[in-house]
Design a protein around this motif. Structure first.
Motif, PDB file in Angstrom:
ATOM      1  N   UNK A 184       0.861  -1.184   0.000  1.00  0.00           N
ATOM      2  CA  UNK A 184       0.000   0.000   0.000  1.00  0.00           C
ATOM      3  C   UNK A 184       0.898   1.235   0.000  1.00  0.00           C
ATOM      4  N   UNK A 185       0.347   2.372  -0.375  1.00  0.00           N
ATOM      5  CA  UNK A 185       1.157   3.594  -0.428  1.00  0.00           C
ATOM      6  C   UNK A 185       1.711   3.979   0.936  1.00  0.00           C
ATOM      7  N   UNK A 186       0.876   3.974   1.953  1.00  0.00           N
ATOM      8  CA  UNK A 186       1.348   4.366   3.280  1.00  0.00           C
ATOM      9  C   UNK A 186       2.343   3.348   3.824  1.00  0.00           C
ATOM     10  N   UNK A 187       2.087   2.072   3.547  1.00  0.00           N
ATOM     11  CA  UNK A 187       3.020   1.041   3.976  1.00  0.00           C
ATOM     12  C   UNK A 187       4.367   1.170   3.288  1.00  0.00           C
ATOM     13  N   UNK A 188       4.348   1.377   1.970  1.00  0.00           N
ATOM     14  CA  UNK A 188       5.598   1.502   1.219  1.00  0.00           C
ATOM     15  C   UNK A 188       6.346   2.771   1.601  1.00  0.00           C
ATOM     16  N   UNK A 189       5.631   3.860   1.837  1.00  0.00           N
ATOM     17  CA  UNK A 189       6.279   5.096   2.265  1.00  0.00           C
ATOM     18  C   UNK A 189       6.992   4.887   3.601  1.00  0.00           C
ATOM     19  N   UNK A 190       6.376   4.103   4.490  1.00  0.00           N
ATOM     20  CA  UNK A 190       7.014   3.789   5.777  1.00  0.00           C
ATOM     21  C   UNK A 190       8.274   2.950   5.564  1.00  0.00           C
TER      22      UNK A 190
ATOM     23  N   UNK B 261       1.397  -5.036  -6.965  1.00  0.00           N
ATOM     24  CA  UNK B 261       1.271  -3.727  -6.313  1.00  0.00           C
ATOM     25  C   UNK B 261       2.555  -3.343  -5.601  1.00  0.00           C
ATOM     26  N   UNK B 262       3.176  -4.328  -4.959  1.00  0.00           N
ATOM     27  CA  UNK B 262       4.420  -4.048  -4.243  1.00  0.00           C
ATOM     28  C   UNK B 262       5.499  -3.556  -5.203  1.00  0.00           C
ATOM     29  N   UNK B 263       5.625  -4.230  -6.346  1.00  0.00           N
ATOM     30  CA  UNK B 263       6.647  -3.856  -7.325  1.00  0.00           C
ATOM     31  C   UNK B 263       6.400  -2.454  -7.871  1.00  0.00           C
TER      32      UNK B 263
ATOM     33  N   UNK C  94       4.743   0.029  -6.437  1.00  0.00           N
ATOM     34  CA  UNK C  94       4.981   1.028  -5.392  1.00  0.00           C
ATOM     35  C   UNK C  94       6.459   1.142  -5.059  1.00  0.00           C
ATOM     36  N   UNK C  95       7.180   0.017  -5.139  1.00  0.00           N
ATOM     37  CA  UNK C  95       8.628   0.053  -4.885  1.00  0.00           C
ATOM     38  C   UNK C  95       9.324   0.935  -5.921  1.00  0.00           C
ATOM     39  N   UNK C  96       8.885   0.839  -7.161  1.00  0.00           N
ATOM     40  CA  UNK C  96       9.461   1.684  -8.218  1.00  0.00           C
ATOM     41  C   UNK C  96       9.191   3.164  -7.962  1.00  0.00           C
ATOM     42  N   UNK C  97       8.104   3.437  -7.279  1.00  0.00           N
ATOM     43  CA  UNK C  97       7.714   4.822  -6.991  1.00  0.00           C
ATOM     44  C   UNK C  97       8.413   5.378  -5.757  1.00  0.00           C
ATOM     45  N   UNK C  98       8.535   4.558  -4.703  1.00  0.00           N
ATOM     46  CA  UNK C  98       9.006   5.057  -3.408  1.00  0.00           C
ATOM     47  C   UNK C  98      10.448   4.680  -3.063  1.00  0.00           C
ATOM     48  N   UNK C  99      10.985   3.652  -3.699  1.00  0.00           N
ATOM     49  CA  UNK C  99      12.325   3.180  -3.323  1.00  0.00           C
ATOM     50  C   UNK C  99      13.364   3.523  -4.380  1.00  0.00           C
ATOM     51  N   UNK C 100      13.337   4.735  -4.882  1.00  0.00           N
ATOM     52  CA  UNK C 100      14.266   5.141  -5.936  1.00  0.00           C
ATOM     53  C   UNK C 100      15.613   5.605  -5.392  1.00  0.00           C
ATOM     54  N   UNK C 101      15.643   6.085  -4.162  1.00  0.00           N
ATOM     55  CA  UNK C 101      16.875   6.644  -3.613  1.00  0.00           C
ATOM     56  C   UNK C 101      17.930   5.558  -3.394  1.00  0.00           C
ATOM     57  N   UNK C 102      19.165   5.988  -3.312  1.00  0.00           N
ATOM     58  CA  UNK C 102      20.271   5.043  -3.140  1.00  0.00           C
ATOM     59  C   UNK C 102      20.512   4.717  -1.668  1.00  0.00           C
ATOM     60  N   UNK C 103      19.626   3.958  -1.092  1.00  0.00           N
ATOM     61  CA  UNK C 103      19.856   3.433   0.246  1.00  0.00           C
ATOM     62  C   UNK C 103      19.770   1.917   0.159  1.00  0.00           C
ATOM     63  N   UNK C 104      20.222   1.243   1.194  1.00  0.00           N
ATOM     64  CA  UNK C 104      20.392  -0.205   1.134  1.00  0.00           C
ATOM     65  C   UNK C 104      19.067  -0.962   1.147  1.00  0.00           C
ATOM     66  N   UNK C 105      18.731  -1.573   0.019  1.00  0.00           N
ATOM     67  CA  UNK C 105      17.559  -2.432  -0.043  1.00  0.00           C
ATOM     68  C   UNK C 105      17.883  -3.830   0.499  1.00  0.00           C
TER      69      UNK C 105
ATOM     70  N   UNK D 112      18.598  -4.409   3.370  1.00  0.00           N
ATOM     71  CA  UNK D 112      18.042  -4.470   4.719  1.00  0.00           C
ATOM     72  C   UNK D 112      16.519  -4.619   4.690  1.00  0.00           C
ATOM     73  N   UNK D 113      15.978  -4.927   3.512  1.00  0.00           N
ATOM     74  CA  UNK D 113      14.537  -5.125   3.368  1.00  0.00           C
ATOM     75  C   UNK D 113      14.243  -6.585   3.050  1.00  0.00           C
ATOM     76  N   UNK D 114      13.340  -7.179   3.828  1.00  0.00           N
ATOM     77  CA  UNK D 114      12.876  -8.544   3.576  1.00  0.00           C
ATOM     78  C   UNK D 114      11.378  -8.513   3.314  1.00  0.00           C
ATOM     79  N   UNK D 115      10.980  -9.036   2.158  1.00  0.00           N
ATOM     80  CA  UNK D 115       9.567  -9.049   1.774  1.00  0.00           C
ATOM     81  C   UNK D 115       8.993 -10.437   2.032  1.00  0.00           C
ATOM     82  N   UNK D 116       7.877 -10.463   2.753  1.00  0.00           N
ATOM     83  CA  UNK D 116       7.226 -11.728   3.099  1.00  0.00           C
ATOM     84  C   UNK D 116       5.877 -11.785   2.394  1.00  0.00           C
ATOM     85  N   UNK D 117       5.722 -12.714   1.495  1.00  0.00           N
ATOM     86  CA  UNK D 117       4.462 -12.853   0.763  1.00  0.00           C
ATOM     87  C   UNK D 117       3.431 -13.563   1.634  1.00  0.00           C
TER      88      UNK D 117
END
Length: 255
Positions: free
Chosen positions: A17-23, A43-45, A47-58, A60-65
């Motif tokens: 979701x937008x608020x979730x991805x922004x967090x 949806x996750x993909x 939103x990730x393209x929209x919100x996770x563009x900056x160069x920080x370490x991905x 440290x992110x674990x996605x659980x389906x």
């Protein structure tokens, strides 16, 4: 980094979701370790393209389906992230529907997704937080709790129960080292709001936007990234004296 969250583990429910991805984005920028649940890979993909563009370490992110609103989904998430320091409870709200058309199954689903989910997740993580002497539980709710919106009775009723819940439990001894708060977002420019506005013809779309913004003193919609920054503040040591509160984030729509 502003909030010193580098060593914290965050579990964000509903990262699709937008608020979730922004967090997710905001906590990653703070170098926290982030886990998130997602029902929709598509949806996750997007939103990730929209919100996770900056160069920080991905890394440290674990996605659980998993569907966090189900018992099996919660078990799967907690098997991957058993000891979060910060829990962001969030799930998309039910669709608008006239109350006379609602069935018992609609009420049960709304109560499960908007109330029981939060209760069960809180129950699962609070003991560990208390033992570690640090914990933050943030429930993303809805402005409709305090200011009911037409045909959103499912959301209003279920999430009103969540208000009563945190007011009741926040004084208990187990919350000595843990804060719990509800955030009530107003009109944020999410995918859902965009789709709603785009469902109108161009002329009617502008009229609808004007109808909404006339009641918002700042005369604009909220940015999900603004919302996420508030979550980071509440999740940090700087937000440690805010507890058991219901916080409206609506651009002054309701004062």
């Amino acid at each position: 980094m502003i909030y010193d969250l580098e060593k914290k583990i965050v579990l964000v429910c509903s990262g699709d979701t937008d608020l979730g991805m922004a967090c997710i984005s905001a906590f990653l920028k703070e170098k926290a370790t982030v886990y998130t649940s997602t029902k929709s890979k598509k949806s996750f993909k997007e939103l990730a393209n929209k919100y996770l563009k900056d160069n920080f370490s991905k890394k440290k992110l674990t996605v659980i389906n998993a569907d966090i609103a189900t018992e099996s989904g919660r078990k799967k998430c907690l098997s991957k992230c058993s000891d979060p320091d910060i829990l962001i409870n969030h799930y998309p709200g039910p669709s608008a529907k006239h109350f006379l058309e609602l069935k018992i199954s609609d009420w049960i689903e709304a109560l499960n997704n908007c109330l029981i989910l939060n209760l069960e997740m809180t129950k699962e993580v609070i003991s560990g937080m208390n033992k570690r002497r640090f914990g933050r539980i943030i429930n993303i709710s809805s402005i409709s709790v305090l200011h009911p919106i037409q045909n959103l009775e499912l959301s209003t009723v279920a999430r009103s129960g969540l208000e009563g819940y945190i007011k009741s439990v926040a004084r208990k001894e187990i919350f000595k080292y843990v804060t719990i708060n509800n955030l009530l977002p107003g009109y944020f420019m999410t995918t859902a709001l965009e789709n709603h506005l785009n469902s109108f013809h161009k002329k009617d779309r502008k009229k609808k936007i004007d109808e909404i913004l006339v009641n918002i003193p700042v005369k604009r919609f909220g940015d999900p990234n603004e919302f996420a920054e508030i979550c980071c503040f509440l999740a940090s040591h700087k937000g440690g004296y805010i507890h058991g509160q219901t916080i409206q984030i609506s651009g002054g729509q309701y004062i």
